[in-house]
Every structure is written in structure tokens, then in C-alpha cells.
Write a protein that holds these residues in place. Structure first.
Motif, PDB file in Angstrom:
ATOM      1  N   ALA A  25       3.318   1.382   3.161  1.00 37.59           N
ATOM      2  CA  ALA A  25       4.289   2.432   2.790  1.00 37.59           C
ATOM      3  C   ALA A  25       3.484   3.680   2.466  1.00 37.59           C
ATOM      4  CB  ALA A  25       5.115   1.967   1.600  1.00 37.59           C
ATOM      5  N   THR A  26       2.679   4.099   3.445  1.00 33.01           N
ATOM      6  CA  THR A  26       1.653   5.112   3.177  1.00 33.01           C
ATOM      7  C   THR A  26       2.083   6.532   3.556  1.00 33.01           C
ATOM      8  OG1 THR A  26       0.655   4.437   5.278  1.00 33.01           O
ATOM      9  CG2 THR A  26      -0.341   3.561   3.282  1.00 33.01           C
ATOM     10  N   GLY A  27       3.362   6.730   3.849  1.00 33.61           N
ATOM     11  CA  GLY A  27       3.863   8.090   4.083  1.00 33.61           C
ATOM     12  C   GLY A  27       3.001   8.865   5.055  1.00 33.61           C
ATOM     13  N   CYS A  38      -8.233   3.979  -2.633  1.00 36.85           N
ATOM     14  CA  CYS A  38      -7.832   4.270  -1.246  1.00 36.85           C
ATOM     15  C   CYS A  38      -8.099   3.065  -0.347  1.00 36.85           C
ATOM     16  CB  CYS A  38      -8.614   5.489  -0.745  1.00 36.85           C
ATOM     17  SG  CYS A  38      -8.132   5.970   0.910  1.00 36.85           S
ATOM     18  N   ASP A  74       8.328   7.008   5.304  1.00 36.10           N
ATOM     19  CA  ASP A  74       7.971   8.076   6.252  1.00 36.10           C
ATOM     20  C   ASP A  74       6.995   7.625   7.339  1.00 36.10           C
ATOM     21  OD1 ASP A  74       9.459   9.696   4.594  1.00 36.10           O
ATOM     22  OD2 ASP A  74       7.907  11.208   4.287  1.00 36.10           O
ATOM     23  N   GLY A 114       7.444   2.171  -1.292  1.00 33.17           N
ATOM     24  CA  GLY A 114       6.656   1.092  -1.905  1.00 33.17           C
ATOM     25  C   GLY A 114       7.260   0.627  -3.227  1.00 33.17           C
ATOM     26  N   LEU A 134       1.236  21.075   0.491  1.00 34.76           N
ATOM     27  CA  LEU A 134       2.040  20.522  -0.602  1.00 34.76           C
ATOM     28  C   LEU A 134       2.522  19.123  -0.232  1.00 34.76           C
ATOM     29  CD1 LEU A 134       3.103  21.465  -3.317  1.00 34.76           C
ATOM     30  CD2 LEU A 134       5.058  22.469  -2.179  1.00 34.76           C
ATOM     31  N   ALA A 141       8.371   6.349  -2.832  1.00 35.89           N
ATOM     32  CA  ALA A 141       9.771   5.914  -2.729  1.00 35.89           C
ATOM     33  C   ALA A 141       9.916   4.553  -2.041  1.00 35.89           C
ATOM     34  CB  ALA A 141      10.569   6.973  -1.979  1.00 35.89           C
ATOM     35  N   SER A 171       8.024  20.503  -4.851  1.00 41.91           N
ATOM     36  CA  SER A 171       8.331  21.848  -4.342  1.00 41.91           C
ATOM     37  C   SER A 171       9.427  22.513  -5.183  1.00 41.91           C
ATOM     38  CB  SER A 171       8.770  21.758  -2.872  1.00 41.91           C
ATOM     39  OG  SER A 171       9.766  20.764  -2.727  1.00 41.91           O
ATOM     40  N   ALA A 196      13.505   6.425   2.794  1.00 37.44           N
ATOM     41  CA  ALA A 196      12.309   5.696   2.335  1.00 37.44           C
ATOM     42  C   ALA A 196      12.716   4.611   1.333  1.00 37.44           C
ATOM     43  CB  ALA A 196      11.311   6.665   1.714  1.00 37.44           C
ATOM     44  N   PRO A 209       9.942  14.761  -4.267  1.00 35.54           N
ATOM     45  CA  PRO A 209      10.784  15.964  -4.136  1.00 35.54           C
ATOM     46  C   PRO A 209      10.548  17.032  -5.213  1.00 35.54           C
ATOM     47  CG  PRO A 209      12.062  14.053  -3.527  1.00 35.54           C
ATOM     48  CD  PRO A 209      10.739  13.528  -4.046  1.00 35.54           C
ATOM     49  N   PHE A 269      20.571  13.662   2.644  1.00 36.79           N
ATOM     50  CA  PHE A 269      19.365  14.432   2.357  1.00 36.79           C
ATOM     51  C   PHE A 269      19.763  15.636   1.522  1.00 36.79           C
ATOM     52  CE2 PHE A 269      16.209  17.672   3.370  1.00 36.79           C
ATOM     53  CZ  PHE A 269      15.029  16.953   3.406  1.00 36.79           C
ATOM     54  N   VAL A 291       0.873  -1.181   0.000  1.00 32.21           N
ATOM     55  CA  VAL A 291       0.000   0.000   0.000  1.00 32.21           C
ATOM     56  C   VAL A 291       0.909   1.230   0.000  1.00 32.21           C
ATOM     57  CG1 VAL A 291      -1.958   1.159   1.072  1.00 32.21           C
ATOM     58  CG2 VAL A 291      -1.633  -1.309   1.431  1.00 32.21           C
ATOM     59  N   ASP A 314      -2.413   2.466  -4.597  1.00 30.56           N
ATOM     60  CA  ASP A 314      -2.203   3.851  -4.153  1.00 30.56           C
ATOM     61  C   ASP A 314      -3.468   4.655  -4.396  1.00 30.56           C
ATOM     62  OD1 ASP A 314       0.654   5.627  -3.631  1.00 30.56           O
ATOM     63  OD2 ASP A 314      -1.235   6.699  -3.924  1.00 30.56           O
ATOM     64  N   LYS A 315      -3.793   5.489  -3.423  1.00 30.52           N
ATOM     65  CA  LYS A 315      -5.022   6.279  -3.544  1.00 30.52           C
ATOM     66  C   LYS A 315      -4.862   7.400  -4.565  1.00 30.52           C
ATOM     67  CE  LYS A 315      -3.939   9.218   0.409  1.00 30.52           C
ATOM     68  NZ  LYS A 315      -4.332   9.697   1.701  1.00 30.52           N
ATOM     69  N   ASP A 316      -3.616   7.695  -4.935  1.00 30.74           N
ATOM     70  CA  ASP A 316      -3.349   8.788  -5.872  1.00 30.74           C
ATOM     71  C   ASP A 316      -3.560   8.291  -7.295  1.00 30.74           C
ATOM     72  OD1 ASP A 316      -2.175  10.841  -7.417  1.00 30.74           O
ATOM     73  OD2 ASP A 316      -0.986  11.445  -5.676  1.00 30.74           O
TER      74      ASP A 316
HETATM   75  C1  LIG Z   1       7.020  18.622  -1.433  1.00 31.58           C
HETATM   76  C2  LIG Z   1       8.049  17.638  -0.936  1.00 31.58           C
HETATM   77  C3  LIG Z   1       9.388  17.833  -1.254  1.00 31.58           C
HETATM   78  C4  LIG Z   1      10.350  16.943  -0.775  1.00 31.58           C
HETATM   79  N1  LIG Z   1      11.661  17.150  -1.093  1.00 31.58           N
HETATM   80  C5  LIG Z   1      12.604  16.309  -0.634  1.00 31.58           C
HETATM   81  C6  LIG Z   1      13.986  16.508  -0.953  1.00 31.58           C
HETATM   82  O1  LIG Z   1      14.344  17.465  -1.621  1.00 31.58           O
HETATM   83  N2  LIG Z   1      14.874  15.612  -0.488  1.00 31.58           N
HETATM   84  C7  LIG Z   1      14.509  14.535   0.252  1.00 31.58           C
HETATM   85  O2  LIG Z   1      15.375  13.751   0.655  1.00 31.58           O
HETATM   86  N3  LIG Z   1      13.206  14.304   0.581  1.00 31.58           N
HETATM   87  C8  LIG Z   1      12.270  15.180   0.154  1.00 31.58           C
HETATM   88  N4  LIG Z   1      10.948  14.980   0.479  1.00 31.58           N
HETATM   89  C9  LIG Z   1      10.590  13.841   1.331  1.00 31.58           C
HETATM   90  C10 LIG Z   1      10.401  12.588   0.500  1.00 31.58           C
HETATM   91  O3  LIG Z   1       9.707  12.869  -0.674  1.00 31.58           O
HETATM   92  C11 LIG Z   1       9.657  11.581   1.348  1.00 31.58           C
HETATM   93  O4  LIG Z   1      10.483  11.266   2.448  1.00 31.58           O
HETATM   94  C12 LIG Z   1       9.342  10.313   0.576  1.00 31.58           C
HETATM   95  O5  LIG Z   1       8.490  10.589  -0.509  1.00 31.58           O
HETATM   96  C13 LIG Z   1       8.679   9.302   1.496  1.00 31.58           C
HETATM   97  O6  LIG Z   1       8.315   8.207   0.738  1.00 31.58           O
HETATM   98  P1  LIG Z   1       7.249   7.157   1.257  1.00 31.58           P
HETATM   99  O7  LIG Z   1       7.181   6.129   0.186  1.00 31.58           O
HETATM  100  O8  LIG Z   1       7.580   6.733   2.615  1.00 31.58           O
HETATM  101  O9  LIG Z   1       5.883   7.965   1.406  1.00 31.58           O
HETATM  102  P2  LIG Z   1       5.116   8.995   0.486  1.00 31.58           P
HETATM  103  O10 LIG Z   1       6.034   9.588  -0.536  1.00 31.58           O
HETATM  104  O11 LIG Z   1       4.402   9.913   1.391  1.00 31.58           O
HETATM  105  O12 LIG Z   1       4.066   8.088  -0.285  1.00 31.58           O
HETATM  106  C14 LIG Z   1       3.026   7.440   0.368  1.00 31.58           C
HETATM  107  C15 LIG Z   1       2.046   6.969  -0.674  1.00 31.58           C
HETATM  108  O13 LIG Z   1       1.028   6.219  -0.028  1.00 31.58           O
HETATM  109  C16 LIG Z   1      -0.226   6.549  -0.592  1.00 31.58           C
HETATM  110  N5  LIG Z   1      -1.265   6.301   0.419  1.00 31.58           N
HETATM  111  C17 LIG Z   1      -1.355   6.846   1.655  1.00 31.58           C
HETATM  112  N6  LIG Z   1      -2.426   6.369   2.309  1.00 31.58           N
HETATM  113  C18 LIG Z   1      -3.037   5.507   1.464  1.00 31.58           C
HETATM  114  C19 LIG Z   1      -4.205   4.717   1.567  1.00 31.58           C
HETATM  115  N7  LIG Z   1      -4.966   4.693   2.673  1.00 31.58           N
HETATM  116  N8  LIG Z   1      -4.558   3.958   0.499  1.00 31.58           N
HETATM  117  C20 LIG Z   1      -3.808   3.948  -0.628  1.00 31.58           C
HETATM  118  N9  LIG Z   1      -2.692   4.693  -0.769  1.00 31.58           N
HETATM  119  C21 LIG Z   1      -2.302   5.452   0.260  1.00 31.58           C
HETATM  120  C22 LIG Z   1      -0.097   8.032  -0.944  1.00 31.58           C
HETATM  121  O14 LIG Z   1      -1.010   8.409  -1.961  1.00 31.58           O
HETATM  122  C23 LIG Z   1       1.355   8.111  -1.404  1.00 31.58           C
HETATM  123  O15 LIG Z   1       1.508   7.957  -2.789  1.00 31.58           O
HETATM  124  C24 LIG Z   1       9.961  15.850   0.021  1.00 31.58           C
HETATM  125  C25 LIG Z   1       8.596  15.659   0.336  1.00 31.58           C
HETATM  126  C26 LIG Z   1       7.647  16.545  -0.130  1.00 31.58           C
HETATM  127  C27 LIG Z   1       6.203  16.354   0.217  1.00 31.58           C
END
Ligand SMILES: Cc1cc2nc3c(=O)[nH]c(=O)nc-3n(C[C@H](O)[C@H](O)[C@H](O)COP(=O)(O)OP(=O)(O)OC[C@H]3O[C@@H](n4cnc5c(N)ncnc54)[C@H](O)[C@@H]3O)c2cc1C
Length: 413
Positions: free
Chosen positions: A110-112, A83, A285, A16, A131, A14, A49, A305, A46, A329, A10, A36-38
Motif C-alpha cells: 500500500a505504498t501509494g 524503508c 493509489d 494500509g 507536496l 489510507a 495541502s 484507498a 489530504p 472525492f 507496507v 512505513d518509510k515515513d
Molecule cells: C497533498 C495531498 C492532498 C490530497 N487531498 C485529497 C483530498 O482532498 N481528497 C481526496 O479524496 N484525496 C486527496 N488526496 C489523495 C489521497 O490522500 C490519496 O489518494 C491517499 O492518501 C492514498 O492512500 P494510499 O494509502 O494508497 O497511499 P499513500 O497515502 O501515498 O501512502 C503510501 C505510504 O507508503 C509509504 N511507502 C511508500 N514506499 C515505501 C517503501 N518502499 N517502504 C516503506 N514505506 C513506503 C509512504 O511513506 C506512505 O506513507 C491528497 C493527496 C495529497 C498528496
């Protein structure tokens, strides 16, 4: 646990994506379902922004994390725009918002998380944005014309990047922070001052030590930000860059009380990314990991991640865990490329400054060992520091300061 034949992941970001990639690259032949819900699928976060705010033409496909044909070649069943509403870690079942139920031998969460919103009156106005996903960034970018007035709230990296990117796109940016100096909780003070000076030199209006009372919508569609000292700023849009909240609404309260880490709100995992429920893993995250010193943290950066996704796959496959990388980072703020490695310690006594070029390199040194570093527009310096940290080399601070001694000479000790 018996042999794993099916995995549900899920979250297609990054953590997942790296997990499913490593599962297939590691020879896993069973079913993989990636949810993914997106509806935009798997893209890099990254650039949201950075590139996307600076170039209105950039789409989520331009910053894709994995190509569609790679997903097909890996034989991954994707459900994007779906979702997950409930996760039952005991029966290893997920229920989608549509009511569809899916189960698997293993579930990887892996839902951040979600962008945090300040609980201020008017925070739900349509001009007050956050954002975290592509829609957020696209929506914000569409509002930006030359001289659009935007207030960016938050003195962390997201706030700083958004400020710099919008300013480069021609917006008039008010950068608001509750403290005296943005980023001072993340970087050495002198460096923050120089970075902030750079942004202000490009037209950004910095407002520090401010307390926002409320947002009020004006008749012309603009928003007034009222401060507690009775001053106000009128803007076309507000962006809140004030952190994130781990996203776990799919657990019942009873499960939350068992699986979530109280301090961080993340899903508690062990060194294998495994939760207390057999077959349930968490990565990225949303995961709360315990550090060697016993403290528990949630990392909120891309490299971590990715790594946790990879480590999860290795655990599922029962393989040796990949070696832990030195924390790394980056943050792109307009024309500034900032890189950080290891632990940047705020205390002055641990700080060693090397005056190299326009931007000094800052090292955190403890007992003659580099534990962290930060550079601006000088990625090689941080690369060298990462080698010093990894190799745990003994270094005299006087050597780090001496620009006649190349850093690469110090990497091996
Ligand atoms: C604007 C922005 C800029 C960034 N810039 C940097 C940078 O410059 N350098 C850096 O090192 N890090 C940066 N980061 C941080 C980095 O992007 C995150 O640490 C990384 O994306 C985390 O990955 P993740 O897979 O853990 O979670 P996320 O990227 O948060 O992904 C989680 C996914 O789970 C999905 N999801 C959540 N809940 C559900 C559900 N109930 N059902 C289905 N799907 C679900 C979401 O839609 C999402 O696609 C930035 C983050 C943001 C928001």
C-alpha cells in the motif's frame, strides 16, 4: 493457500491502515507488521495541502490516521521510518534499507506513490518543492511569511488547493498552468471558470498556457522562472503539483515486467486486490484495478484507498467483499468545499445544471440516469446524487433542473 498466520503491510496510510484495522476487526489474530518509510507514522494526507499550509502549528499528530494506543490495542508491530528496499513476491520476503529481512504468509503493498517532478533545468534546487508527505508540507509552510512569493505549478486539485491555502496564509501566489483553464480536465468548464475567478479575486495571479524553460537561483536566494516566451517571474519558492508516480522501486526489473500494469504503472490486482503472486496484495493509489468496462485505472483518492484497504482485508480473511461505494472525492480550496461523485463527464450533452444558490450543481446524466455530480459548498447535493447513482434511478433532466423539486425526492426515483 494455507491459513494465514502473518501479514506484512507496507505503507501506513489510507489503504494500509484501513487494511490492518479491518483485519483485526474481522478477527485476525496472527502477527501484523506495519512498515512505513515515513518517520512521522500514519497521518492523513489530504490536510497536507489544506490545514497544514494554512496553520503552521498543525503537526502530523494533529492529523493522525490512527491513534498510537489503537495500534497498541490492535497488537500491531510498527516499523516507522523503515524503508522497504526489496520485495520478493515469490518467497514473500521484504528487505529493509537497514538490511533486515522479514517474511510473512501475506504481504500487502500500500505504498501509494511519489510526487512527480517536471524534468526542467533547475528542478532540483532546494526552493523547488513538491507536496506528498508531511515533511514536504511542513517545509513549505515554514517558508511562508506575509508576502512571500510562491509559484504553484499545476492546474489539478493539488495545485488549486495549494494555491488557495498559501494565498489564505498571506503568500503572493502565481498559479501556473500549461493550459488555458485550470481543472478543466476534471470539472465542467463553466464551474472551473467560476472557481478560478474566485481564487483570482483573492489575489492569486493566474498564468496560463505557459511553458517553463528553466529555474535559475538568484544571488539573494530567490528563483527566477524563465518561460519560453522570454518572460520571467521571480519567487521565493516553487511548488510542483503535477501529479504522482506509483511507488514500486522495491521490485526487480524481472518482477516489474510481470506485476506492473503497463498503462498505469501500478501493481495489477484482481477484484480481490490480489496480484498474480499468491499471498501478495496491493491497495490504494499504487494498485491498478480493472473496471467493469475492461479498462484499467489507478484511483488517486482517499475514499478509494480506504475501500481497497478494507477489501484487501476481506480477501485475506476469505470473507465476502464489502459493497463497492459510489466513487466520491472532495477538494477544499480556501473557502470552497468541492465534492464530486461518480463520473463527471466533460461532454456538454451529458451535463445538467441545477441553479441552486451561489454555486450551481452539475450532474452528468446518461440515458436519464445520473452517473456523476459536482457541487461547491453544497455537500447535500452530492450526497443526493450518490443515492441516485447507487439506486440507478430513472430521472428526467427537467426534474433535476427544477429547484422546486427537492433532490432528496428524486433519490428514490
Ligand atoms: C497533498 C495531498 C492532498 C490530497 N487531498 C485529497 C483530498 O482532498 N481528497 C481526496 O479524496 N484525496 C486527496 N488526496 C489523495 C489521497 O490522500 C490519496 O489518494 C491517499 O492518501 C492514498 O492512500 P494510499 O494509502 O494508497 O497511499 P499513500 O497515502 O501515498 O501512502 C503510501 C505510504 O507508503 C509509504 N511507502 C511508500 N514506499 C515505501 C517503501 N518502499 N517502504 C516503506 N514505506 C513506503 C509512504 O511513506 C506512505 O506513507 C491528497 C493527496 C495529497 C498528496
Amino acid at each position: 493457500m494455507n491459513e494465514v498466520e502473518s501479514v506484512i503491510v507496507v505503507g501506513a496510510s489510507a489503504a494500509g491502515i484501513n487494511c490492518v484495522r479491518q483485519l483485526r476487526n474481522g478477527g485476525f489474530l496472527g502477527d501484523i507488521t506495519l512498515i512505513d518509510k515515513d518517520k512521522n507514522g500514519a497521518y492523513e494526507r489530504p490536510p497536507l495541502s489544506k490545514q497544514i499550509l494554512m496553520n503552521a502549528e498543525t503537526t502530523s499528530k494533529d492529523v493522525a490516521l490512527i491513534k498510537d494506543d489503537e495500534l497498541v490495542a490492535f497488537n500491531i508491530n510498527t516499523q516507522f521510518g523503515a524503508c522497504v528496499d526489496q520485495v520478493d513476491p515469490v518467497s514473500r520476503k521484504v528487505t529493509l534499507e537497514s538490511g533486515e529481512e522479514l517474511s510473512a504468509d501475506v504481504i500487502v503493498l500500500a505504498t501509494g506513490g511519489e510526487a512527480r517532478r517536471l524534468p526542467i533545468e533547475g528542478a532540483n534546487l532546494s526552493q523547488v518543492l513538491v507536496l506528498r508527505n508531511y515533511e514536504d508540507a511542513h517545509n513549505l509552510r515554514q517558508r511562508i511569511k506575509p508576502n512571500t512569493r510562491v509559484a504553484v505549478i499545476g492546474g489539478g486539485f493539488i495545485g488549486a488547493e495549494t494555491t488557495a491555502s498559501l494565498s489564505q496564509s498571506g503568500a503572493l501566489v502565481h498559479w501556473l498552468d500549461a493550459v488555458e483553464l485550470p481543472m478543466a480536465h476534471l470539472l465542467p468548464e463553466a464551474l472551473c471558470e467560476k472557481i478560478v475567478e474566485n481564487h483570482c479575486g483573492q489575489g492569486v495571479e493566474l498564468v496560463t498556457n505557459c511553458r517553463i524553460n528553466k529555474f535559475i537561483e538568484q544571488a539573494d536566494g530567490r528563483v527566477s522562472i524563465l518561460f519560453d516566451d522570454d518572460t520571467a517571474i521571480d519567487v521565493d519558492a516553487v511548488v510542483m503539483g503535477v501529479g504522482m508516480i506509483p511507488g514500486t522501486p522495491y521490485f526487480s526489473d524481472a518482477i516489474k515486467s510481470q506485476i506492473l500494469n503497463e498503462t498505469t504503472g501500478g501493481i495489477q490486482v484482481d477484484e480481490n486486490q490480489a496480484t498474480m503472486f499468491p499471498g501478495i496484495y496491493a491497495a490504494g493509489d499504487v494498485a491498478a484495478v480493472t473496471q467493469p468496462d475492461g479498462s484499467t485505472i489507478r484511483h488517486e483518492h482517499w475514499q478509494s484507498a480506504q475501500y481497497q484497504g478494507e477489501r484487501t482485508a476481506a480477501s485475506i480473511l476469505n470473507e465476502a467483499l464489502p459493497p463497492e461505494p459510489v466513487d466520491w472525492f472532495w477538494s477544499d480550496q480556501g473557502d470552497l468545499h468541492i465534492e464530486m461523485a461518480g463520473k463527471i463527464l466533460p461532454t456538454k450533452e451529458h451535463l445538467v445544471v441545477r441553479d441552486e444558490g451561489d454555486w450551481p450543481v452539475y450532474f452528468s446524466v446518461v440515458d436519464n440516469r445520473v452517473v456523476g455530480a459536482v457541487s461547491v459548498n453544497n455537500p447535500n447535493a452530492v450526497r443526493a446524487a450518490m443515492r441516485m447513482i447507487k439506486n440507478d434511478v430513472h430521472i428526467e433532466p427537467s426534474q433535476l433542473v427544477d429547484i422546486e423539486v427537492p433532490l432528496r425526492k428524486l433519490m428514490r426515483g
